[in-house]
Design a protein around this motif. Structure first.
Motif, PDB file in Angstrom:
ATOM      1  N   ASN A 180       0.870  -1.175   0.000  1.00  4.70           N
ATOM      2  CA  ASN A 180       0.000   0.000   0.000  1.00  4.70           C
ATOM      3  C   ASN A 180       0.910   1.229   0.000  1.00  4.70           C
ATOM      4  O   ASN A 180       1.670   1.436   0.940  1.00  4.70           O
ATOM      5  N   PRO A 181       0.858   2.067  -1.052  1.00  3.70           N
ATOM      6  CA  PRO A 181       1.796   3.196  -1.130  1.00  3.70           C
ATOM      7  C   PRO A 181       1.665   4.199   0.014  1.00  3.70           C
ATOM      8  O   PRO A 181       2.647   4.814   0.421  1.00  3.70           O
ATOM      9  N   THR A 182       0.455   4.356   0.539  1.00  6.01           N
ATOM     10  CA  THR A 182       0.248   5.287   1.656  1.00  6.01           C
ATOM     11  C   THR A 182       0.940   4.770   2.914  1.00  6.01           C
ATOM     12  O   THR A 182       1.637   5.521   3.612  1.00  6.01           O
ATOM     13  N   VAL A 183       0.760   3.488   3.199  1.00  4.25           N
ATOM     14  CA  VAL A 183       1.398   2.888   4.370  1.00  4.25           C
ATOM     15  C   VAL A 183       2.912   2.908   4.212  1.00  4.25           C
ATOM     16  O   VAL A 183       3.642   3.243   5.142  1.00  4.25           O
ATOM     17  N   TYR A 184       3.386   2.559   3.031  1.00  6.34           N
ATOM     18  CA  TYR A 184       4.826   2.588   2.760  1.00  6.34           C
ATOM     19  C   TYR A 184       5.405   3.982   3.005  1.00  6.34           C
ATOM     20  O   TYR A 184       6.462   4.142   3.613  1.00  6.34           O
ATOM     21  N   SER A 185       4.678   5.002   2.554  1.00  8.26           N
ATOM     22  CA  SER A 185       5.135   6.383   2.722  1.00  8.26           C
ATOM     23  C   SER A 185       5.235   6.753   4.202  1.00  8.26           C
ATOM     24  O   SER A 185       6.198   7.403   4.620  1.00  8.26           O
ATOM     25  N   ILE A 186       4.241   6.329   4.998  1.00  4.66           N
ATOM     26  CA  ILE A 186       4.262   6.605   6.441  1.00  4.66           C
ATOM     27  C   ILE A 186       5.440   5.894   7.099  1.00  4.66           C
ATOM     28  O   ILE A 186       6.160   6.460   7.915  1.00  4.66           O
ATOM     29  N   GLU A 187       5.643   4.627   6.709  1.00  5.51           N
ATOM     30  CA  GLU A 187       6.755   3.860   7.276  1.00  5.51           C
ATOM     31  C   GLU A 187       8.096   4.489   6.921  1.00  5.51           C
ATOM     32  O   GLU A 187       8.977   4.632   7.777  1.00  5.51           O
ATOM     33  N   LYS A 188       8.263   4.870   5.671  1.00  6.43           N
ATOM     34  CA  LYS A 188       9.525   5.465   5.238  1.00  6.43           C
ATOM     35  C   LYS A 188       9.772   6.796   5.940  1.00  6.43           C
ATOM     36  O   LYS A 188      10.893   7.092   6.369  1.00  6.43           O
ATOM     37  N   ASP A 189       8.727   7.596   6.069  1.00  5.84           N
ATOM     38  CA  ASP A 189       8.849   8.884   6.745  1.00  5.84           C
ATOM     39  C   ASP A 189       9.284   8.685   8.197  1.00  5.84           C
ATOM     40  O   ASP A 189      10.133   9.410   8.719  1.00  5.84           O
ATOM     41  N   GLY A 190       8.698   7.671   8.852  1.00  2.00           N
ATOM     42  CA  GLY A 190       9.077   7.368  10.226  1.00  2.00           C
ATOM     43  C   GLY A 190      10.532   6.986  10.335  1.00  2.00           C
ATOM     44  O   GLY A 190      11.258   7.457  11.219  1.00  2.00           O
ATOM     45  N   MET A 191      10.977   6.141   9.425  1.00  2.00           N
ATOM     46  CA  MET A 191      12.376   5.695   9.470  1.00  2.00           C
ATOM     47  C   MET A 191      13.345   6.819   9.121  1.00  2.00           C
ATOM     48  O   MET A 191      14.417   6.927   9.711  1.00  2.00           O
ATOM     49  N   ASP A 192      12.953   7.658   8.169  1.00  2.00           N
ATOM     50  CA  ASP A 192      13.817   8.781   7.785  1.00  2.00           C
ATOM     51  C   ASP A 192      13.973   9.789   8.918  1.00  2.00           C
ATOM     52  O   ASP A 192      15.012  10.459   9.021  1.00  2.00           O
ATOM     53  N   ASN A 193      12.950   9.907   9.765  1.00  2.00           N
ATOM     54  CA  ASN A 193      12.978  10.901  10.850  1.00  2.00           C
ATOM     55  C   ASN A 193      13.433  10.328  12.188  1.00  2.00           C
ATOM     56  O   ASN A 193      13.614  11.072  13.147  1.00  2.00           O
ATOM     57  N   ALA A 194      13.606   9.017  12.245  1.00  2.00           N
ATOM     58  CA  ALA A 194      13.942   8.380  13.515  1.00  2.00           C
ATOM     59  C   ALA A 194      15.422   8.528  13.857  1.00  2.00           C
ATOM     60  O   ALA A 194      16.280   8.510  12.972  1.00  2.00           O
ATOM     61  N   ASP A 195      15.694   8.679  15.145  1.00  2.00           N
ATOM     62  CA  ASP A 195      17.073   8.669  15.629  1.00  2.00           C
ATOM     63  C   ASP A 195      17.498   7.249  16.003  1.00  2.00           C
ATOM     64  O   ASP A 195      18.676   6.946  16.084  1.00  2.00           O
ATOM     65  N   CYS A 196      16.500   6.387  16.219  1.00  2.00           N
ATOM     66  CA  CYS A 196      16.757   4.984  16.565  1.00  2.00           C
ATOM     67  C   CYS A 196      15.603   4.154  16.020  1.00  2.00           C
ATOM     68  O   CYS A 196      14.446   4.564  16.117  1.00  2.00           O
ATOM     69  N   ILE A 197      15.918   2.990  15.426  1.00  2.00           N
ATOM     70  CA  ILE A 197      14.899   2.085  14.909  1.00  2.00           C
ATOM     71  C   ILE A 197      15.043   0.749  15.622  1.00  2.00           C
ATOM     72  O   ILE A 197      16.109   0.130  15.565  1.00  2.00           O
ATOM     73  N   MET A 198      13.979   0.328  16.307  1.00  2.00           N
ATOM     74  CA  MET A 198      13.955  -0.961  17.021  1.00  2.00           C
ATOM     75  C   MET A 198      13.078  -1.927  16.247  1.00  2.00           C
ATOM     76  O   MET A 198      11.910  -1.639  15.982  1.00  2.00           O
ATOM     77  N   CYS A 199      13.633  -3.066  15.875  1.00  6.04           N
ATOM     78  CA  CYS A 199      12.874  -4.097  15.149  1.00  6.04           C
ATOM     79  C   CYS A 199      12.607  -5.281  16.066  1.00  6.04           C
ATOM     80  O   CYS A 199      13.346  -5.541  17.003  1.00  6.04           O
ATOM     81  N   VAL A 200      11.549  -6.031  15.733  1.00  5.74           N
ATOM     82  CA  VAL A 200      11.186  -7.164  16.579  1.00  5.74           C
ATOM     83  C   VAL A 200      12.077  -8.382  16.353  1.00  5.74           C
ATOM     84  O   VAL A 200      12.060  -9.319  17.149  1.00  5.74           O
ATOM     85  N   SER A 201      12.834  -8.376  15.252  1.00  4.13           N
ATOM     86  CA  SER A 201      13.678  -9.534  14.970  1.00  4.13           C
ATOM     87  C   SER A 201      14.862  -9.142  14.097  1.00  4.13           C
ATOM     88  O   SER A 201      14.854  -8.079  13.468  1.00  4.13           O
ATOM     89  N   GLU A 202      15.867 -10.012  14.056  1.00  3.60           N
ATOM     90  CA  GLU A 202      17.001  -9.795  13.172  1.00  3.60           C
ATOM     91  C   GLU A 202      16.555  -9.828  11.715  1.00  3.60           C
ATOM     92  O   GLU A 202      17.084  -9.101  10.872  1.00  3.60           O
ATOM     93  N   LEU A 203      15.578 -10.667  11.404  1.00  7.08           N
ATOM     94  CA  LEU A 203      15.063 -10.756  10.031  1.00  7.08           C
ATOM     95  C   LEU A 203      14.492  -9.425   9.579  1.00  7.08           C
ATOM     96  O   LEU A 203      14.793  -8.944   8.488  1.00  7.08           O
ATOM     97  N   THR A 204      13.673  -8.808  10.435  1.00  8.00           N
ATOM     98  CA  THR A 204      13.090  -7.502  10.107  1.00  8.00           C
ATOM     99  C   THR A 204      14.185  -6.450   9.941  1.00  8.00           C
ATOM    100  O   THR A 204      14.158  -5.646   9.028  1.00  8.00           O
TER     101      THR A 204
END
Length: 204
Positions: A180-204
Motif C-alpha cells: 500500500n503506497p500510503t502505508v509505505y510512505s508513512i513507514e519510510k517517513d518514520g524511518m527517515d525521521n527516527a534517531d533509533c529504529i527498534m525491530c522485533v527480529s534480526e530478520l526484520t
C-alpha cells in the motif's frame, strides 16, 4: 528519564501483537526503576493496567477551546483521565481546529482498533500529539509501529527530542509484495525521521 510513548492498543483490549509488545516495553522500562512512561492511546477504556505508565486518553485531549465546567469534564472523562490534566492540555492548543469533528469538550473521538477510516484516525492522532508534546516535559519519544509514526515525528518537531520507532513488520511483510503506497510512505517517513529504529527480529 521520561518517555513520551505513542501506542495504538494496550491490554486488556488486544487486537493484535501491538498491545502485547507495548505492554512488555512499558513494563520493562518501569522495571528499570528510573524511567517514567507517559503512554498515549487513542481510545483507552479505563480498565488498562496503569502500574507501569501514566495513560493519556487521546480522545480526551482538547484541540479546540471549549469553556466547560470542571464537574462536567469530570463526569465525562474521569474514568480514563484526570480532569485537571484536561485543563493543562487545553492551555497548549496550538491552532484553530474548530473545523475538525470535535465534540463538546473540543476533543476528537476514536473508534479504537482498526476502523475503515484508519488513515484519518492516524492523522487526527498526530494532530492531538502536538498538544500533548507541548504540555509534557520528556527526554525521548517512542512511536509504536507505523500507525503512530506521524505522531512521533510531530512530537520530535515540537520538542527537538530524539525519536525512537518500533517496527513490528513493514508493509512489504504484511502485504506479501502488494504494498500500500500510503502505508509505505508513512513507514519510510518514520524511518527517515527516527534517531533509533527498534525491530522485533534480526530478520526484520
Amino acid at each position: 528519564m521520561k518517555v513520551l510513548m505513542f501506542g495504538w492498543e494496550y491490554p486488556p483490549h488486544v487486537y493484535g501483537g501491538l498491545a502485547t509488545a507495548n505492554f512488555g516495553i512499558s513494563q520493562g522500562l518501569h522495571a528499570q526503576g528510573d524511567v517514567e512512561t507517559v503512554l498515549c492511546l487513542p481510545h483507552p477504556f479505563g480498565d488498562e493496567d496503569r502500574s507501569a505508565c501514566r495513560i493519556v486518553a487521546m480522545n480526551c485531549v482538547p484541540i479546540a477551546w471549549r469553556d466547560v465546567d470542571y464537574d462536567y469534564v469530570k463526569s465525562r472523562i474521569t474514568n480514563v483521565m484526570d480532569p485537571d490534566y484536561y485543563y493543562r492540555l487545553r492551555d497548549h492548543i496550538y491552532a484553530d481546529f474548530n473545523n475538525m469533528h470535535v465534540n463538546d469538550l473540543g476533543c476528537m473521538d476514536f473508534a479504537g482498533g482498526y476502523p475503515s477510516n484508519l488513515h484519518e484516525e492516524i492523522n487526527n492522532y498526530s494532530i492531538i500529539a502536538g498538544v500533548v508534546a507541548r504540555t509534557e516535559e520528556f527526554d525521548i519519544i517512542h512511536a509504536h509501529d507505523w500507525l503512530t509514526y506521524p505522531a512521533g515525528i510531530h512530537a520530535k518537531k515540537v520538542s527537538g527530542k530524539p525519536l525512537c520507532i518500533h517496527v513490528h513488520a513493514t508493509d512489504f511483510d504484511r502485504s506479501r509484495g502488494k504494498v500500500n503506497p500510503t502505508v509505505y510512505s508513512i513507514e519510510k517517513d518514520g524511518m527517515d525521521n527516527a534517531d533509533c529504529i527498534m525491530c522485533v527480529s534480526e530478520l526484520t
